[in-house]
Motif scaffolding. Sequence first.
Motif, mmCIF file in Angstrom:
data_model
loop_
_atom_site.group_PDB
_atom_site.id
_atom_site.type_symbol
_atom_site.label_atom_id
_atom_site.label_comp_id
_atom_site.label_asym_id
_atom_site.label_seq_id
_atom_site.Cartn_x
_atom_site.Cartn_y
_atom_site.Cartn_z
ATOM 1 N N ASP A 81 -3.886 -13.529 -3.752
ATOM 2 C CA ASP A 81 -2.731 -14.158 -4.411
ATOM 3 C C ASP A 81 -2.994 -15.655 -4.504
ATOM 4 O OD1 ASP A 81 -1.773 -11.512 -3.710
ATOM 5 O OD2 ASP A 81 0.245 -12.266 -4.116
ATOM 6 N N CYS A 151 3.912 -10.851 -2.635
ATOM 7 C CA CYS A 151 4.665 -10.114 -1.635
ATOM 8 C C CYS A 151 5.307 -11.139 -0.702
ATOM 9 C CB CYS A 151 3.785 -9.104 -0.908
ATOM 10 S SG CYS A 151 2.378 -9.761 -0.021
ATOM 11 N N CYS A 168 2.024 -12.520 1.422
ATOM 12 C CA CYS A 168 1.339 -13.637 0.749
ATOM 13 C C CYS A 168 2.217 -14.883 0.707
ATOM 14 C CB CYS A 168 0.904 -13.224 -0.651
ATOM 15 S SG CYS A 168 -0.425 -12.007 -0.583
ATOM 16 N N CYS A 238 -4.200 -10.663 0.445
ATOM 17 C CA CYS A 238 -2.940 -9.913 0.524
ATOM 18 C C CYS A 238 -2.991 -8.817 1.600
ATOM 19 C CB CYS A 238 -2.650 -9.284 -0.839
ATOM 20 S SG CYS A 238 -1.104 -8.356 -0.907
ATOM 21 N N PRO A 239 -1.897 -8.652 2.377
ATOM 22 C CA PRO A 239 -1.862 -7.567 3.365
ATOM 23 C C PRO A 239 -1.897 -6.178 2.730
ATOM 24 C CG PRO A 239 0.303 -8.597 3.149
ATOM 25 C CD PRO A 239 -0.666 -9.454 2.384
HETATM 26 ZN ZN LIG Z 1 0.464 -10.003 -1.203
#
Ligand SMILES: [Zn+2]
Length: 287
Positions: A81, A151, A168, A238-239
């Motif tokens: 991101d 996110c 993010c 990003c997770p």
């Molecule tokens: Zn993310």
Amino acid sequence: MTKPAHTMPPPDAAERRRAPPVLTYSVEQLPLFNAAFYNGARAELSKVAELTVPPRDARAFEVPAGHFFRIVSVEGPQVGDLNLWNAHDLTERFYSGKTRALHATHLSTGGRLWSTFPRLRPMATITHDTLDWYGWDEDGAGVHDIIGTRCDPYTNLLLKGTEYHHCCHSNLTRALVTARDLPLEEAEVHVHDVMNVFMCTGYTRDTHQYFMKASPVRPGDFIEFFAEIDLLVALSACPGGDCGASHSDDAAKCYPLNVEVHRPLERVLIGWQSPPPNRYSRSHGTG
Ligand SMILES: [Zn+2]
């Protein structure tokens, strides 16, 4: 979600629906992507900086105008991101909505990342993309979207009722705190809608809802940008990992992302200029 219809269509409904689509903006008026210039500039590069963005975290870095930066996939498929700011004024930042309206829902080589009002100018130009072969798939999805947001822990709390701190949005906020020594609350308001690098997304055909699918990115893939102005850049790994299943939790397998900053030869930039801010008078009809 389908759109409920409570109203009978008028007799001329079919005719009204037949109005031809017209591109909203006359994009042929935009400055052309000068492939010869960018290809010439990227032909001989020296790497001046390199860093790794750890999984479920973010890092910020500066890229001077006239330099290139690459986001490189390493170890495994991972979405990033991306936020961009004018390095000298954080109020000028990437404007995903206008960029989407001027270009498209997803970006690749030749696309520009435009900044917010009142400057509205290209902050960066995409000069290479090893995923440009992907195009549009059978689900209507493409890579590198500017339709998503990022996110974030607020939406996550709304939907799941739990707090998650490595979205993010939070990762980018912490990266900006570190880069600019800002208080947390002050840094947070500068974080903005992202370019979802390597992310594969689209809108469902039947209900036009935002969807994601596993990113086609593989180690060695990269996307490359030319900094049109002095940039402060932040990138979150990003997770969601490859965003093939979930995000905003610790479930997905995540990998780091590498960043490289490259300087072209000085002579190739002779005659090149950073784009000036938009020249609108800003009178807004008052004078
Ligand atoms: Zn993310």
